[in-house]
Design a protein around this motif. Structure first.
Motif, PDB file in Angstrom:
ATOM      1  N   THR A   1       0.834  -1.203   0.000  1.00  0.00           N
ATOM      2  CA  THR A   1       0.000   0.000   0.000  1.00  0.00           C
ATOM      3  C   THR A   1       0.867   1.250   0.000  1.00  0.00           C
ATOM      4  OG1 THR A   1      -1.696  -1.215   1.258  1.00  0.00           O
ATOM      5  CG2 THR A   1      -1.880   1.179   1.209  1.00  0.00           C
ATOM      6  N   GLU A   2       1.935   1.246   0.783  1.00  0.00           N
ATOM      7  CA  GLU A   2       2.860   2.380   0.812  1.00  0.00           C
ATOM      8  C   GLU A   2       3.474   2.640  -0.557  1.00  0.00           C
ATOM      9  OE1 GLU A   2       6.042   3.369   4.022  1.00  0.00           O
ATOM     10  OE2 GLU A   2       7.065   2.124   2.523  1.00  0.00           O
ATOM     11  N   GLN A   3       3.903   1.585  -1.234  1.00  0.00           N
ATOM     12  CA  GLN A   3       4.540   1.753  -2.538  1.00  0.00           C
ATOM     13  C   GLN A   3       3.556   2.282  -3.572  1.00  0.00           C
ATOM     14  OE1 GLN A   3       6.222  -2.146  -3.180  1.00  0.00           O
ATOM     15  NE2 GLN A   3       8.119  -1.642  -2.110  1.00  0.00           N
ATOM     16  N   ARG A   4       2.312   1.860  -3.511  1.00  0.00           N
ATOM     17  CA  ARG A   4       1.325   2.338  -4.474  1.00  0.00           C
ATOM     18  C   ARG A   4       0.888   3.765  -4.179  1.00  0.00           C
ATOM     19  NH1 ARG A   4      -2.389  -2.703  -6.578  1.00  0.00           N
ATOM     20  NH2 ARG A   4      -0.679  -4.210  -6.750  1.00  0.00           N
ATOM     21  N   LEU A   5       0.870   4.142  -2.898  1.00  0.00           N
ATOM     22  CA  LEU A   5       0.557   5.519  -2.547  1.00  0.00           C
ATOM     23  C   LEU A   5       1.698   6.463  -2.904  1.00  0.00           C
ATOM     24  CD1 LEU A   5      -1.162   5.063   0.942  1.00  0.00           C
ATOM     25  CD2 LEU A   5      -2.196   6.153  -1.055  1.00  0.00           C
ATOM     26  N   GLY A   6       2.926   5.950  -2.880  1.00  0.00           N
ATOM     27  CA  GLY A   6       4.078   6.770  -3.194  1.00  0.00           C
ATOM     28  C   GLY A   6       4.556   7.636  -2.052  1.00  0.00           C
ATOM     29  N   ARG A   7       4.172   7.329  -0.819  1.00  0.00           N
ATOM     30  CA  ARG A   7       4.659   8.070   0.349  1.00  0.00           C
ATOM     31  C   ARG A   7       4.696   7.134   1.557  1.00  0.00           C
ATOM     32  NH1 ARG A   7      -0.626   9.741  -0.498  1.00  0.00           N
ATOM     33  NH2 ARG A   7      -2.059   9.491   1.274  1.00  0.00           N
ATOM     34  N   SER A   8       5.523   7.506   2.513  1.00  0.00           N
ATOM     35  CA  SER A   8       5.745   6.639   3.666  1.00  0.00           C
ATOM     36  C   SER A   8       4.516   6.583   4.568  1.00  0.00           C
ATOM     37  CB  SER A   8       6.942   7.152   4.472  1.00  0.00           C
ATOM     38  OG  SER A   8       7.123   6.388   5.638  1.00  0.00           O
ATOM     39  N   ILE A   9       4.108   5.381   4.931  1.00  0.00           N
ATOM     40  CA  ILE A   9       3.008   5.194   5.880  1.00  0.00           C
ATOM     41  C   ILE A   9       3.339   4.161   6.954  1.00  0.00           C
ATOM     42  CG2 ILE A   9       1.268   5.807   4.146  1.00  0.00           C
ATOM     43  CD1 ILE A   9       0.576   2.768   4.011  1.00  0.00           C
ATOM     44  N   MET A  10       4.472   3.472   6.825  1.00  0.00           N
ATOM     45  CA  MET A  10       4.743   2.348   7.717  1.00  0.00           C
ATOM     46  C   MET A  10       4.908   2.765   9.174  1.00  0.00           C
ATOM     47  SD  MET A  10       4.429  -0.455   6.125  1.00  0.00           S
ATOM     48  CE  MET A  10       5.177  -1.620   7.277  1.00  0.00           C
ATOM     49  N   SER A  11       5.519   3.920   9.419  1.00  0.00           N
ATOM     50  CA  SER A  11       5.657   4.368  10.804  1.00  0.00           C
ATOM     51  C   SER A  11       4.288   4.606  11.425  1.00  0.00           C
ATOM     52  CB  SER A  11       6.484   5.652  10.867  1.00  0.00           C
ATOM     53  OG  SER A  11       6.607   6.100  12.196  1.00  0.00           O
ATOM     54  N   GLY A  12       3.384   5.206  10.654  1.00  0.00           N
ATOM     55  CA  GLY A  12       2.035   5.420  11.152  1.00  0.00           C
ATOM     56  C   GLY A  12       1.297   4.114  11.399  1.00  0.00           C
ATOM     57  N   LEU A  13       1.520   3.121  10.520  1.00  0.00           N
ATOM     58  CA  LEU A  13       0.888   1.825  10.733  1.00  0.00           C
ATOM     59  C   LEU A  13       1.374   1.188  12.026  1.00  0.00           C
ATOM     60  CD1 LEU A  13       0.863   0.271   7.136  1.00  0.00           C
ATOM     61  CD2 LEU A  13      -0.986   1.442   8.338  1.00  0.00           C
ATOM     62  N   HIS A  14       2.677   1.276  12.273  1.00  0.00           N
ATOM     63  CA  HIS A  14       3.199   0.729  13.531  1.00  0.00           C
ATOM     64  C   HIS A  14       2.707   1.547  14.722  1.00  0.00           C
ATOM     65  CE1 HIS A  14       5.909  -2.547  12.245  1.00  0.00           C
ATOM     66  NE2 HIS A  14       5.899  -1.886  11.101  1.00  0.00           N
ATOM     67  N   GLY A  15       2.464   2.848  14.496  1.00  0.00           N
ATOM     68  CA  GLY A  15       1.839   3.639  15.541  1.00  0.00           C
ATOM     69  C   GLY A  15       0.433   3.147  15.849  1.00  0.00           C
ATOM     70  N   MET A  16      -0.301   2.754  14.804  1.00  0.00           N
ATOM     71  CA  MET A  16      -1.633   2.196  15.021  1.00  0.00           C
ATOM     72  C   MET A  16      -1.554   0.886  15.799  1.00  0.00           C
ATOM     73  SD  MET A  16      -4.000   4.178  13.973  1.00  0.00           S
ATOM     74  CE  MET A  16      -5.386   3.030  13.968  1.00  0.00           C
ATOM     75  N   TRP A  17      -0.527   0.091  15.525  1.00  0.00           N
ATOM     76  CA  TRP A  17      -0.341  -1.145  16.302  1.00  0.00           C
ATOM     77  C   TRP A  17      -0.152  -0.811  17.782  1.00  0.00           C
ATOM     78  CZ3 TRP A  17       3.120  -3.361  19.607  1.00  0.00           C
ATOM     79  CH2 TRP A  17       3.002  -4.740  19.819  1.00  0.00           C
ATOM     80  N   SER A  18       0.679   0.185  18.059  1.00  0.00           N
ATOM     81  CA  SER A  18       0.898   0.566  19.447  1.00  0.00           C
ATOM     82  C   SER A  18      -0.365   1.147  20.073  1.00  0.00           C
ATOM     83  CB  SER A  18       2.037   1.592  19.528  1.00  0.00           C
ATOM     84  OG  SER A  18       3.267   0.998  19.177  1.00  0.00           O
ATOM     85  N   ALA A  19      -1.132   1.913  19.274  1.00  0.00           N
ATOM     86  CA  ALA A  19      -2.393   2.451  19.787  1.00  0.00           C
ATOM     87  C   ALA A  19      -3.358   1.318  20.121  1.00  0.00           C
ATOM     88  CB  ALA A  19      -3.016   3.399  18.769  1.00  0.00           C
ATOM     89  N   GLY A  20      -3.395   0.303  19.262  1.00  0.00           N
ATOM     90  CA  GLY A  20      -4.226  -0.861  19.560  1.00  0.00           C
ATOM     91  C   GLY A  20      -3.763  -1.571  20.819  1.00  0.00           C
TER      92      GLY A  20
END
Length: 405
Positions: A134-153
């Protein structure tokens, strides 16, 4: 024709935004399972009358199960498609959290924790693979935010666990209910993720990938961070109860503080790296983690111990994502390097619970977290290997999809 292309672009962008939100929700559900279990470890220990050594032995089983099962995730996704595979694996992972509390003794607990770890590892691989795509298709970094969502969960799950522990609710009831609710939420979230399917002649992914030499030192930095994270997540509540003398509700709240600070630090990680660079960010992070370790080992009461674990959470939060990013830049085969670093960091998860338990058995939990403090200093020393080359960036355009969605 131009208008049609613009409409298609909007449609594609909308689908990718929905896919990003969906995979973020899956990360949050995965984290909530982890947080739910972590807060009830003291209940399980007391219920089964386990010493620190026996508990440490049992807590190594999730990492063993995860390491053995992770290679299967790619093959399951290859056969079923990414969406169906992730839905299956996240539901199994959610269901497995009920098993440890139902165990009648140590052998059954070890088996339950092995299943818990196996389903965790496979779901983790599947959701991270979809996050990267998904990050590669969007063309911008999102992985840190995804891991932030993991921590929020994890924070939400641990907060609910804290409330359950404070109310003296039987963990079998609490974790059974959590399993049912989270499985339903995880299955629903998977509806919006990308549905990637292998071409008919595409070979299944390899079972193992050896890291290139350049990735080994990067893996050691990740090892230090994951050791501190795993030790704090699994043992913080026990530390508050046994060393500081806190009641079960306060002890469980320590896990909540740890996961809260990790979540906030991960959401702030991308801006910090853009401003200061990965090396300075990790060096400061290592100093904070070491300071937190010192607070823990010198704590005379619950407030200072909780503050120490919170600082450890801040210090280790962004290290593993930056280690994966550095591995991807370390050689001509990024995926192989990342897989190698992941193997090293999961080995840290394998070692940490048993090491903390065995050191506590031979000495004390205070001595165990002295080791955590030393490893935090290692983050400061090893941060230079995460240096980012100039002009390194996520490509501006998403790559053309080669698989159906």
């Amino acid at each position: 024709m131009g208008a049609g292309a613009r409409d298609t672009g909007r449609t594609d962008d909308g689908r990718l935004r929905r896919a990003r939100l969906a995979v973020a929700a899956v990360f949050a559900v995965h984290g909530a399972v982890t947080g739910s279990f972590a807060t009830r470890i003291p209940w399980i220990q007391s219920h089964l009358d386990l010493g620190s050594g026996a508990l440490g032995l049992a807590l190594v089983l999730p990492a063993i199960g995860s390491s053995c099962a992770m290679p299967l995730a790619g093959r399951i996704s290859h056969r079923l498609g990414s969406r169906t595979a992730l839905r299956l694996l996240i539901v199994l992972w959610c269901a497995s959290v009920a098993l440890p509390a139902l165990s009648p003794g140590l052998p059954a607990l070890c088996g339950a924790l092995a299943v818990y770890g196996a389903t965790s590892g496979m779901a983790d691989v599947a959701m991270n693979a979809l996050g990267v795509e998904t990050e590669q298709r969007l063309g911008r970094s999102i992985m840190s935010g995804l891991h932030g969502m993991w921590s929020a969960g994890t924070l939400v799950g641990s907060a609910a666990g804290t409330a359950a522990a404070h109310a003296d609710l039987d963990a079998r009831i609490h974790l059974g209910a959590a399993a049912a609710v989270l499985a339903a939420l995880g299955a629903a979230a998977c509806h919006g993720v990308l549905d990637l399917r292998a071409a008919g002649d595409e070979r299944p992914p390899p079972r193992f990938a050896l890291p290139p030499r350049a990735a080994l030192v990067i893996g050691v930095v990740g090892f230090c961070a994951v050791f501190a994270e795993g030790a704090s997540l699994d043992w913080s509540a026990v530390y508050l109860r046994d060393v500081v003398g806190s009641d079960p509700g306060v002890a469980a709240a320590c896990t909540t503080a740890f996961t809260c600070t990790m979540a906030l630090a991960r959401f702030a990680g991308d801006p910090a790296v853009r401003r200061f660079g990965p090396v300075r960010t990790v060096r400061v992070s290592g100093v904070l983690a070491a300071a937190g370790g010192l607070l823990v080992v010198t704590a005379q009461g619950a407030p200072s111990a909780i503050a120490g674990f919170a600082l450890i959470g801040v210090g280790v939060a962004v290290v593993v994502p930056l280690a994966f990013a550095a591995a991807g830049r370390s050689g001509p085969a990024p995926s192989q390097a990342i897989a190698g670093v992941a193997t090293i960091t999961y080995t840290s998860g394998l070692v940490a619970p048993a090491a903390i338990g065995q050191i506590a058995e031979a000495g004390s939990l205070v001595t165990s977290f002295g080791l955590v403090t030393v490893l935090a200093v290692g983050l400061v020393a090893g941060a230079g290997v995460l240096r980012m080359p100039e002009r390194t960036a996520v490509p501006a355009k998403p790559r053309e999809p080669s698989q159906t969605e």
